[in-house]
Design a protein around this motif. Structure first.
Motif, PDB file in Angstrom:
ATOM      1  N   LEU A 122      10.227  13.184  24.567  1.00 33.66           N
ATOM      2  CA  LEU A 122       8.794  13.448  24.697  1.00 33.66           C
ATOM      3  C   LEU A 122       8.029  12.204  25.132  1.00 33.66           C
ATOM      4  O   LEU A 122       6.808  12.227  25.198  1.00 33.66           O
ATOM      5  N   ASP A 123       8.748  11.119  25.397  1.00 34.93           N
ATOM      6  CA  ASP A 123       8.114   9.896  25.878  1.00 34.93           C
ATOM      7  C   ASP A 123       8.843   9.421  27.137  1.00 34.93           C
ATOM      8  O   ASP A 123       9.791  10.046  27.581  1.00 34.93           O
ATOM      9  N   GLN A 124       8.362   8.344  27.707  1.00 36.59           N
ATOM     10  CA  GLN A 124       8.924   7.822  28.950  1.00 36.59           C
ATOM     11  C   GLN A 124       9.816   6.598  28.731  1.00 36.59           C
ATOM     12  O   GLN A 124      10.146   5.904  29.673  1.00 36.59           O
ATOM     13  N   GLU A 125      10.182   6.342  27.486  1.00 39.12           N
ATOM     14  CA  GLU A 125      10.987   5.163  27.166  1.00 39.12           C
ATOM     15  C   GLU A 125      12.428   5.345  27.641  1.00 39.12           C
ATOM     16  O   GLU A 125      12.938   6.464  27.656  1.00 39.12           O
ATOM     17  N   PRO A 126      13.097   4.238  28.022  1.00 38.62           N
ATOM     18  CA  PRO A 126      14.511   4.350  28.414  1.00 38.62           C
ATOM     19  C   PRO A 126      15.380   4.875  27.274  1.00 38.62           C
ATOM     20  O   PRO A 126      16.288   5.649  27.483  1.00 38.62           O
ATOM     21  N   VAL A 127      15.092   4.423  26.053  1.00 39.91           N
ATOM     22  CA  VAL A 127      15.726   4.965  24.853  1.00 39.91           C
ATOM     23  C   VAL A 127      14.614   5.694  24.106  1.00 39.91           C
ATOM     24  O   VAL A 127      13.682   5.069  23.614  1.00 39.91           O
ATOM     25  N   PRO A 128      14.681   7.022  24.051  1.00 39.83           N
ATOM     26  CA  PRO A 128      13.548   7.785  23.518  1.00 39.83           C
ATOM     27  C   PRO A 128      13.217   7.471  22.069  1.00 39.83           C
ATOM     28  O   PRO A 128      14.095   7.200  21.254  1.00 39.83           O
ATOM     29  N   GLU A 129      11.929   7.504  21.779  1.00 36.78           N
ATOM     30  CA  GLU A 129      11.415   7.313  20.420  1.00 36.78           C
ATOM     31  C   GLU A 129      10.899   8.629  19.843  1.00 36.78           C
ATOM     32  O   GLU A 129      10.723   8.743  18.637  1.00 36.78           O
ATOM     33  N   LEU A 130      10.634   9.603  20.711  1.00 34.72           N
ATOM     34  CA  LEU A 130      10.158  10.930  20.305  1.00 34.72           C
ATOM     35  C   LEU A 130      11.036  11.984  20.968  1.00 34.72           C
ATOM     36  O   LEU A 130      11.248  11.940  22.184  1.00 34.72           O
ATOM     37  N   LEU A 131      11.534  12.915  20.181  1.00 32.73           N
ATOM     38  CA  LEU A 131      12.405  13.970  20.707  1.00 32.73           C
ATOM     39  C   LEU A 131      11.986  15.328  20.171  1.00 32.73           C
ATOM     40  O   LEU A 131      11.487  15.438  19.055  1.00 32.73           O
ATOM     41  N   ARG A 132      12.226  16.341  20.985  1.00 30.01           N
ATOM     42  CA  ARG A 132      12.114  17.728  20.525  1.00 30.01           C
ATOM     43  C   ARG A 132      13.504  18.330  20.690  1.00 30.01           C
ATOM     44  O   ARG A 132      14.090  18.252  21.768  1.00 30.01           O
ATOM     45  N   ILE A 133      14.008  18.914  19.609  1.00 30.16           N
ATOM     46  CA  ILE A 133      15.358  19.470  19.633  1.00 30.16           C
ATOM     47  C   ILE A 133      15.270  20.985  19.439  1.00 30.16           C
ATOM     48  O   ILE A 133      14.928  21.454  18.342  1.00 30.16           O
ATOM     49  N   PRO A 134      15.564  21.756  20.484  1.00 27.91           N
ATOM     50  CA  PRO A 134      15.599  23.215  20.335  1.00 27.91           C
ATOM     51  C   PRO A 134      16.773  23.636  19.449  1.00 27.91           C
ATOM     52  O   PRO A 134      17.873  23.095  19.561  1.00 27.91           O
TER      53      PRO A 134
END
Length: 176
Positions: A122-134
């Motif tokens: 959910l962010d533009q970071e190379p290593v994500p800090e925010l995720l949505r998991i279906p």
């Protein structure tokens, strides 16, 4: 690989001669010795490739950790330990009434199956800090009744404690 073939062809023509002299034994072996060194140099990844591989590894580890956190949380919910499951939530927050449908009220589970899809950053970071998991869940009660749930969980990386926390959820029973 493409650079290696012309280099080897050039070495065969440079190293080839019709006449050999007695003192040329060292000169004949020098190009052949240089060929493996050139091949080793061409096979080594560049600094950019190494950085990209390290970032990809960190990204995979981060998403894997987030999925593991979600699965541990859902296993606690399935076992009926809501108090231990509440510790997985960030901001001292637990899901509100219908956010998780009736998952927290299920008792006497015989089986609880968890299937997740690929986490979505959910962010533009190379290593994500925010995720949505279906997620899709299937619960089988001792009475034999089967229930299905479908939705997602949102997680964020807590930088202070270096762990993933749940921050949002949307689960519902799909219409059949």
């Amino acid at each position: 690989m493409r650079l290696l073939i012309p280099a080897l062809l050039a070495l065969t023509f440079v190293g080839c001669s019709c006449q050999r002299h007695a003192g040329d034994t060292d000169a004949a072996t020098t190009p052949a010795a240089a060929a493996p060194a050139a091949a080793d140099h061409a096979a080594e990844p560049s600094q950019a490739e190494l950085r990209a591989a390290a970032t990809a590894k960190k990204r995979n580890e981060a998403t894997s950790d987030a999925v593991d956190t979600l699965h541990r949380y859902l296993q606690l919910i399935g076992s009926g330990d809501g108090e231990a499951a509440a510790k997985y939530w960030g901001y001292q927050r637990a899901p509100r009434g219908n956010e998780e449908s009736d998952l927290r009220t299920l008792k006497n589970l015989r089986a609880f199956r968890i299937e997740n899809e690929t986490p979505e950053p959910l962010d533009q970071e190379p290593v994500p800090e925010l995720l949505r998991i279906p997620v899709e869940l299937r619960a089988t009660l001792e009475s034999g009744e089967s229930r299905r749930y479908k939705g997602w969980y949102r997680l964020r990386r807590n930088q202070v404690e270096q762990r993933w926390e749940l921050t949002g959820v949307s689960m519902a029973t799909p219409l059949q």
